[in-house]
Design an enzyme around this catalytic site. Structure first.
Site, PDB file in Angstrom:
ATOM      1  N   ASP A 162     -10.507  18.426  12.313  1.00  0.00           N
ATOM      2  CA  ASP A 162      -9.289  19.136  11.907  1.00  0.00           C
ATOM      3  C   ASP A 162      -8.088  18.219  12.149  1.00  0.00           C
ATOM      4  OD1 ASP A 162      -8.083  22.110  11.422  1.00  0.00           O
ATOM      5  OD2 ASP A 162      -6.806  20.964  12.792  1.00  0.00           O
ATOM      6  N   TYR A 196       0.269  15.092  11.737  1.00  0.00           N
ATOM      7  CA  TYR A 196      -0.270  14.464  12.945  1.00  0.00           C
ATOM      8  C   TYR A 196      -0.174  12.936  12.874  1.00  0.00           C
ATOM      9  CZ  TYR A 196      -2.511  19.081  13.739  1.00  0.00           C
ATOM     10  OH  TYR A 196      -2.782  20.429  13.900  1.00  0.00           O
ATOM     11  N   LYS A 232      -3.730  19.465   6.292  1.00  0.00           N
ATOM     12  CA  LYS A 232      -2.738  20.541   6.092  1.00  0.00           C
ATOM     13  C   LYS A 232      -1.490  20.020   5.401  1.00  0.00           C
ATOM     14  CE  LYS A 232      -4.390  22.274  10.555  1.00  0.00           C
ATOM     15  NZ  LYS A 232      -4.514  21.132  11.483  1.00  0.00           N
ATOM     16  N   HIS A 268       0.427  24.716   6.390  1.00  0.00           N
ATOM     17  CA  HIS A 268       0.442  24.543   7.848  1.00  0.00           C
ATOM     18  C   HIS A 268       1.234  25.640   8.565  1.00  0.00           C
ATOM     19  CE1 HIS A 268       0.093  21.097  10.998  1.00  0.00           C
ATOM     20  NE2 HIS A 268       0.082  22.251  11.602  1.00  0.00           N
TER      21      HIS A 268
HETATM   22  N1  NAP Z   1      -2.193  24.774  12.889  1.00  0.00           N
HETATM   23  C1  NAP Z   1      -1.415  24.507  13.895  1.00  0.00           C
HETATM   24  O1  NAP Z   1      -0.203  24.765  13.877  1.00  0.00           O
HETATM   25  C2  NAP Z   1      -1.990  23.836  15.101  1.00  0.00           C
HETATM   26  C3  NAP Z   1      -1.224  23.709  16.275  1.00  0.00           C
HETATM   27  C4  NAP Z   1      -1.818  23.098  17.385  1.00  0.00           C
HETATM   28  C5  NAP Z   1      -3.137  22.654  17.316  1.00  0.00           C
HETATM   29  N2  NAP Z   1      -3.847  22.770  16.139  1.00  0.00           N
HETATM   30  C6  NAP Z   1      -5.240  22.288  16.028  1.00  0.00           C
HETATM   31  O2  NAP Z   1      -6.025  22.838  17.082  1.00  0.00           O
HETATM   32  C7  NAP Z   1      -6.648  21.767  17.814  1.00  0.00           C
HETATM   33  C8  NAP Z   1      -6.885  22.164  19.248  1.00  0.00           C
HETATM   34  O3  NAP Z   1      -5.680  22.646  19.830  1.00  0.00           O
HETATM   35  P1  NAP Z   1      -4.792  21.839  20.879  1.00  0.00           P
HETATM   36  O4  NAP Z   1      -5.150  20.400  20.823  1.00  0.00           O
HETATM   37  O5  NAP Z   1      -3.391  22.180  20.615  1.00  0.00           O
HETATM   38  O6  NAP Z   1      -5.160  22.503  22.263  1.00  0.00           O
HETATM   39  P2  NAP Z   1      -6.476  22.699  23.150  1.00  0.00           P
HETATM   40  O7  NAP Z   1      -7.657  22.173  22.436  1.00  0.00           O
HETATM   41  O8  NAP Z   1      -6.422  24.090  23.649  1.00  0.00           O
HETATM   42  O9  NAP Z   1      -6.138  21.837  24.427  1.00  0.00           O
HETATM   43  C9  NAP Z   1      -6.147  20.466  24.455  1.00  0.00           C
HETATM   44  C10 NAP Z   1      -5.805  20.075  25.896  1.00  0.00           C
HETATM   45  O10 NAP Z   1      -6.880  20.450  26.749  1.00  0.00           O
HETATM   46  C11 NAP Z   1      -7.425  19.306  27.401  1.00  0.00           C
HETATM   47  N3  NAP Z   1      -8.892  19.480  27.389  1.00  0.00           N
HETATM   48  C12 NAP Z   1      -9.740  19.313  26.354  1.00  0.00           C
HETATM   49  N4  NAP Z   1     -11.003  19.566  26.723  1.00  0.00           N
HETATM   50  C13 NAP Z   1     -10.966  19.914  28.040  1.00  0.00           C
HETATM   51  C14 NAP Z   1     -11.951  20.289  28.981  1.00  0.00           C
HETATM   52  N5  NAP Z   1     -13.242  20.344  28.665  1.00  0.00           N
HETATM   53  N6  NAP Z   1     -11.556  20.556  30.264  1.00  0.00           N
HETATM   54  C15 NAP Z   1     -10.259  20.495  30.607  1.00  0.00           C
HETATM   55  N7  NAP Z   1      -9.272  20.164  29.740  1.00  0.00           N
HETATM   56  C16 NAP Z   1      -9.621  19.859  28.467  1.00  0.00           C
HETATM   57  C17 NAP Z   1      -6.950  18.106  26.606  1.00  0.00           C
HETATM   58  O11 NAP Z   1      -6.707  16.999  27.443  1.00  0.00           O
HETATM   59  P3  NAP Z   1      -7.396  15.520  27.217  1.00  0.00           P
HETATM   60  O12 NAP Z   1      -7.146  15.085  25.802  1.00  0.00           O
HETATM   61  O13 NAP Z   1      -6.707  14.677  28.233  1.00  0.00           O
HETATM   62  O14 NAP Z   1      -8.846  15.732  27.517  1.00  0.00           O
HETATM   63  C18 NAP Z   1      -5.620  18.601  26.043  1.00  0.00           C
HETATM   64  O15 NAP Z   1      -4.583  18.431  26.999  1.00  0.00           O
HETATM   65  C19 NAP Z   1      -5.652  20.621  17.614  1.00  0.00           C
HETATM   66  O16 NAP Z   1      -6.172  19.370  17.954  1.00  0.00           O
HETATM   67  C20 NAP Z   1      -5.347  20.776  16.144  1.00  0.00           C
HETATM   68  O17 NAP Z   1      -6.403  20.277  15.350  1.00  0.00           O
HETATM   69  C21 NAP Z   1      -3.276  23.369  15.053  1.00  0.00           C
END
Ligand code: NAP
Length: 278
Positions: free
Chosen positions: A45, A50, A75, A108
């Site tokens: 994704d 990004y 997106k 998006h």
């Molecule tokens: N459509 C939208 O508006 C939108 C907005 C935000 C995100 N997204 C999508 O959703 C995806 C995921 O969301 P997100 O990246 O915002 O948040 P998330 O996946 O909830 O959290 C990522 C955070 O958690 C940490 N993490 C990952 N795996 C872990 C584990 N097993 N144990 C402890 N900590 C862990 C990561 O740190 P490290 O990298 O240091 O491991 C990072 O700081 C994004 O990458 C993107 O593709 C979409």
């Protein structure tokens, strides 16, 4: 490792767990996505905003994995809803990704103050019909936005990608999506680390009971709720941990205890309110 696939309302299917690359720096993306593909992820994704579609594309190209085994989402950014901008935007994304077609293309954010999300979604229908994306959907759409695009275009999006985690469960949107055959993709599935989700008894106890990490218990909760997830990490050990969530199952009581965590402290969202992003 077999990642379950979910069927979308247009007859295509999507791996229920993938790898999201928001905030993966451009110069680290090829390495990180290559590692993810190597350990078994098949769903990536990304988004134009990004700034790392080239890195995703480079990793795909060097992976040797057949195109039809991969599921790639990108997106349309907020300043490109108008006129023929969506056509130009997807062409640029495809060029950067090195692909002829993405699997899923999303509006998006609705950016309601600009009032052009219906036009943007109508353009995505054309892009799908032209074969540039297999499926189309939206992201950060609230129920009134969803109602409006369906009423004005006659097409129901395949997914709505929204902020969703145990501290913020968006039940009104989930209920609407369930009733209309729209899959929910949970962004920020781990709460982006902004809440101490992992320390709450419901999550810590479930993790201990199954001898898994709290992050794995949270991801398992999403999967059992029927949501699509793509947790982000730049650490190889966490990429593996986040994929290793198919060898255990939370009980109904454990799921219910995590359901009861919203709101954890009343503040809910970690991201922006969709009506404030324009
Ligand atoms: N459509 C939208 O508006 C939108 C907005 C935000 C995100 N997204 C999508 O959703 C995806 C995921 O969301 P997100 O990246 O915002 O948040 P998330 O996946 O909830 O959290 C990522 C955070 O958690 C940490 N993490 C990952 N795996 C872990 C584990 N097993 N144990 C402890 N900590 C862990 C990561 O740190 P490290 O990298 O240091 O491991 C990072 O700081 C994004 O990458 C993107 O593709 C979409």
């Amino acid at each position: 490792m077999t990642i379950p696939a979910l069927e979308l309302n247009d007859g295509t299917s999507i791996p229920q767990l993938g790898y999201g690359v928001f905030k993966v720096p451009a110069d680290e993306t090829e390495r990180a996505v290559s590692e993810a593909l190597e350990i078994g992820y098949r769903h990536i994704d990304t988004a134009a905003i990004y700034g790392n579609e080239e890195g995703v594309g480079a990793a795909i190209a060097s992976s040797g994995i057949a195109r039809d085994e991969l599921f790639i989402t990108t997106k349309l950014w907020n300043d490109r809803h108008h006129d023929d901008e969506p056509n130009r935007a997807i062409a640029e994304s495809l060029e950067k990704l090195g692909l002829e077609q993405v699997d899923l293309y999303l509006v998006h954010w609705p950016t309601p103050a600009k009032d052009d999300y219906v036009h943007a979604f109508a353009k995505l229908i054309e892009l799908r019909d032209a074969g540039l994306t297999r499926s189309i959907g939206v992201s950060n759409f609230l129920v009134p936005h969803l109602e409006r695009i369906v009423a004005e275009t006659g097409v129901t999006p395949a997914v709505n990608q929204i902020e969703l985690h145990p501290a913020y469960q968006q039940r009104d949107i989930v209920d609407w999506a369930t009733a209309h055959g729209v899959r929910i993709e949970s962004w920020g599935p781990l709460g982006q680390g902004k809440y101490d989700l992992f320390g709450t008894p419901a999550i810590a106890d479930a993790a201990a009971a199954h001898d898994v990490t709290p992050a794995q218990a949270v991801l398992r909760w999403h999967l059992q709720k029927g949501f699509i997830v793509f947790p982000k990490s730049v650490r190889p050990e966490r990429l593996r941990e986040n994929l290793d969530v198919f060898g255990f199952e939370l009980s109904d009581a454990e799921v219910a205890a995590i359901d009861a965590l919203d709101p954890l402290d009343g503040s809910g969202r970690v991201g922006s309110h969709p009506n404030d992003v324009n």
